[in-house]
Design an enzyme around this catalytic site. Structure first.
Site, PDB file in Angstrom:
ATOM      1  N   TYR A 218       0.727  -0.593   0.011  1.00  0.00           N
ATOM      2  CA  TYR A 218       0.179   0.069   0.277  1.00  0.00           C
ATOM      3  C   TYR A 218       1.112   1.096   0.004  1.00  0.00           C
ATOM      4  O   TYR A 218       0.966   2.213  -0.878  1.00  0.00           O
ATOM      5  CB  TYR A 218      -1.018  -0.152   0.730  1.00  0.00           C
ATOM      6  CG  TYR A 218      -1.762   1.003   1.081  1.00  0.00           C
ATOM      7  CD1 TYR A 218      -2.734   0.638   0.606  1.00  0.00           C
ATOM      8  CD2 TYR A 218      -1.622   2.180   2.225  1.00  0.00           C
ATOM      9  CE1 TYR A 218      -4.150   1.497   0.559  1.00  0.00           C
ATOM     10  CE2 TYR A 218      -2.935   3.750   2.068  1.00  0.00           C
ATOM     11  CZ  TYR A 218      -4.262   3.006   1.748  1.00  0.00           C
ATOM     12  OH  TYR A 218      -4.543   4.163   1.553  1.00  0.00           O
TER      13      TYR A 218
ATOM     14  N   ALA B 133       3.734   1.609  -0.767  1.00  0.00           N
ATOM     15  CA  ALA B 133       4.722   1.686  -2.033  1.00  0.00           C
ATOM     16  C   ALA B 133       3.761   2.073  -3.258  1.00  0.00           C
ATOM     17  O   ALA B 133       4.286   3.214  -4.355  1.00  0.00           O
ATOM     18  CB  ALA B 133       5.666   0.175  -3.012  1.00  0.00           C
ATOM     19  N   SER B 134       2.537   1.840  -3.282  1.00  0.00           N
ATOM     20  CA  SER B 134       1.735   2.131  -4.284  1.00  0.00           C
ATOM     21  C   SER B 134       1.211   3.978  -3.934  1.00  0.00           C
ATOM     22  O   SER B 134       1.270   4.836  -4.859  1.00  0.00           O
ATOM     23  CB  SER B 134      -0.488   2.051  -4.344  1.00  0.00           C
ATOM     24  OG  SER B 134      -0.691   1.726  -3.120  1.00  0.00           O
TER      25      SER B 134
HETATM   26  N1  NAD Z   1      -9.367   6.165   4.778  1.00  0.00           N
HETATM   27  C1  NAD Z   1      -8.766   5.984   4.956  1.00  0.00           C
HETATM   28  O1  NAD Z   1      -7.907   5.928   6.489  1.00  0.00           O
HETATM   29  C2  NAD Z   1      -7.700   6.281   3.351  1.00  0.00           C
HETATM   30  C3  NAD Z   1      -6.199   7.076   4.158  1.00  0.00           C
HETATM   31  C4  NAD Z   1      -5.864   7.187   2.967  1.00  0.00           C
HETATM   32  C5  NAD Z   1      -5.672   6.948   2.167  1.00  0.00           C
HETATM   33  N2  NAD Z   1      -6.835   6.144   1.746  1.00  0.00           N
HETATM   34  C6  NAD Z   1      -7.662   5.976   0.273  1.00  0.00           C
HETATM   35  O2  NAD Z   1      -8.461   6.802   0.201  1.00  0.00           O
HETATM   36  C7  NAD Z   1      -9.335   5.935  -1.580  1.00  0.00           C
HETATM   37  C8  NAD Z   1     -10.527   5.950  -0.482  1.00  0.00           C
HETATM   38  O3  NAD Z   1     -10.932   5.384   0.081  1.00  0.00           O
HETATM   39  P1  NAD Z   1     -11.761   5.227   1.353  1.00  0.00           P
HETATM   40  O4  NAD Z   1     -11.222   5.348   2.101  1.00  0.00           O
HETATM   41  O5  NAD Z   1     -12.733   5.953   0.813  1.00  0.00           O
HETATM   42  O6  NAD Z   1     -11.961   3.423   1.768  1.00  0.00           O
HETATM   43  P2  NAD Z   1     -13.692   2.680   0.748  1.00  0.00           P
HETATM   44  O7  NAD Z   1     -13.450   1.319   1.075  1.00  0.00           O
HETATM   45  O8  NAD Z   1     -14.639   3.490   1.912  1.00  0.00           O
HETATM   46  O9  NAD Z   1     -14.171   3.333  -0.681  1.00  0.00           O
HETATM   47  C9  NAD Z   1     -12.967   2.359  -1.809  1.00  0.00           C
HETATM   48  C10 NAD Z   1     -14.255   2.516  -2.633  1.00  0.00           C
HETATM   49  O10 NAD Z   1     -13.121   2.015  -4.289  1.00  0.00           O
HETATM   50  C11 NAD Z   1     -14.029   1.137  -4.634  1.00  0.00           C
HETATM   51  N3  NAD Z   1     -13.458  -0.093  -5.181  1.00  0.00           N
HETATM   52  C12 NAD Z   1     -12.133   0.026  -4.956  1.00  0.00           C
HETATM   53  N4  NAD Z   1     -11.508  -1.052  -5.862  1.00  0.00           N
HETATM   54  C13 NAD Z   1     -11.941  -0.811  -7.306  1.00  0.00           C
HETATM   55  C14 NAD Z   1     -11.374  -0.497  -8.246  1.00  0.00           C
HETATM   56  N5  NAD Z   1     -10.865  -1.885  -8.732  1.00  0.00           N
HETATM   57  N6  NAD Z   1     -12.488  -0.002  -8.931  1.00  0.00           N
HETATM   58  C15 NAD Z   1     -12.930   0.693  -8.604  1.00  0.00           C
HETATM   59  N7  NAD Z   1     -13.708   0.985  -7.984  1.00  0.00           N
HETATM   60  C16 NAD Z   1     -13.194   0.418  -6.670  1.00  0.00           C
HETATM   61  C17 NAD Z   1     -14.698   0.098  -3.703  1.00  0.00           C
HETATM   62  O11 NAD Z   1     -15.637  -0.661  -4.053  1.00  0.00           O
HETATM   63  C18 NAD Z   1     -15.140   1.592  -2.546  1.00  0.00           C
HETATM   64  O12 NAD Z   1     -16.178   1.818  -3.189  1.00  0.00           O
HETATM   65  C19 NAD Z   1      -8.208   5.260  -1.548  1.00  0.00           C
HETATM   66  O13 NAD Z   1      -7.060   5.500  -2.746  1.00  0.00           O
HETATM   67  C20 NAD Z   1      -7.793   4.833  -0.067  1.00  0.00           C
HETATM   68  O14 NAD Z   1      -6.997   4.384  -0.631  1.00  0.00           O
HETATM   69  C21 NAD Z   1      -7.883   6.310   2.640  1.00  0.00           C
END
Ligand code: NAD
Length: 268
Positions: free
Chosen positions: A163, A165-166
């Site tokens: 994660y 690294a990405s």
């Molecule tokens: N929640 C945290 O603490 C946090 C922290 C840092 C970064 N992020 C990043 O925020 C972004 C959103 O995540 P979130 O926290 O809202 O999580 P979440 O799981 O609530 O939402 C992620 C959404 O992405 C969708 N998804 C996953 N893979 C997919 C794909 N291949 N194609 C289309 N849709 C896809 C899922 O179905 C989901 O609806 C992500 O990039 C995550 O890495 C989240």
């Protein structure tokens, strides 16, 4: 309304940060193409966004699959005639099973296949969205391409290697893409959220397991709300941020401001 007449495409719009941003953008008058793999998630998002006044459409698709993204961008332009804002937000972690539950893989725990899958969704996905949306975005006088990175792309404390690294890659891509789209009027930036209460991270689950949540290490003593990321996405989407380009903006309650230390350590 700050996005009246603008059209946006948002991936990962079926939950958490993507949902909050879709709803906020629609509230600010934007037309929004909401993309996610989850139909149920998209249905729930569209219901919330239907309060408008902007219009939202749901496009089911995989943000890491080139043909799905090409089709989503095409449908988005067919509906709204333009793209001003693209938010590459879909993301996943690498998980392993432990004691009948899933938790994020630490260190070498993820398989090579999982590592590739995380890169595919979190890093290659935003690149594909950029590739197909840029020709439309560069037709506008100004446009904004935003990606969701993470504090895990800046600091390594959490130990989530695939994660991290990405997301580090997403930050580097924001830096270099700003030059890669030189002269097009498109700005490219990344947001680095800290721990945000979404489908990906539930502080309630964490608290049940350990008695502590991710907020205990944060200077604000709380995790973030998806709306607190959506409001930064709105700022980056508008001309209020017109000279911010090629940057990664931490939105983490102060977490990345410090070095690891136990709370209370060194304090009298
Ligand atoms: N929640 C945290 O603490 C946090 C922290 C840092 C970064 N992020 C990043 O925020 C972004 C959103 O995540 P979130 O926290 O809202 O999580 P979440 O799981 O609530 O939402 C992620 C959404 O992405 C969708 N998804 C996953 N893979 C997919 C794909 N291949 N194609 C289309 N849709 C896809 C899922 O179905 C989901 O609806 C992500 O990039 C995550 O890495 C989240």
């Amino acid at each position: 309304m700050r996005l009246e007449g603008k059209a946006a495409i948002i991936t990962g719009a079926g939950s958490g940060i993507g949902r909050a941003t879709t709803v906020l953008f629609a509230k600010e008058g934007a037309s929004v193409a909401a993309v996610d793999v989850s139909k149920e998630g998209l249905d729930a998002t569209l219901e919330l966004a239907s309060a408008g006044p902007g219009k939202a459409i749901a496009l089911q698709g995989d943000a890491s699959k080139e043909s799905d993204v090409e089709s989503a961008v095409g449908q988005s332009v067919d509906h709204f005639g333009r793209i001003d804002i693209a938010f590459a937000n879909a993301g996943i972690g690498a998980y392993i099973e432990e004691g009948g539950k899933q938790r994020l893989a630490i260190g070498m725990e993820s398989s090579v296949e999982q590592f590739r899958q995380v890169l595919d969704v979190n890093l290659v996905g935003p690149y594909i969205l950029m590739k197909y949306s840029l020709p439309h975005m560069s037709k506008q006088r100004t446009a904004s391409f935003i990606m969701t990175a993470s504090v895990a792309g800046i600091r390594g404390n959490a130990g989530v290697v695939a994660y991290g690294a990405s997301k580090g890659g997403v930050i580097a891509m924001a830096n270099s893409m700003a030059f890669g789209v030189y002269g097009t009027g498109v700005r490219v930036n990344a947001i680095c959220p800290g721990l945000i209460e979404t489908g990906m991270y539930s502080s309630a689950d964490r608290k049940r397991e350990t008695g502590a949540d991710g907020g205990s290490l944060n200077p604000l003593r709380r995790v973030g709300d998806p709306s607190e990321i959506a409001s930064v996405a709105l700022f980056l989407a508008t001309d209020d941020s017109s000279y911010i380009n090629g940057q990664a903006v931490p939105v983490c309650g102060g977490l990345t401001g410090g070095l690891p230390q136990s709370p209370g350590e060194g304090q009298s």
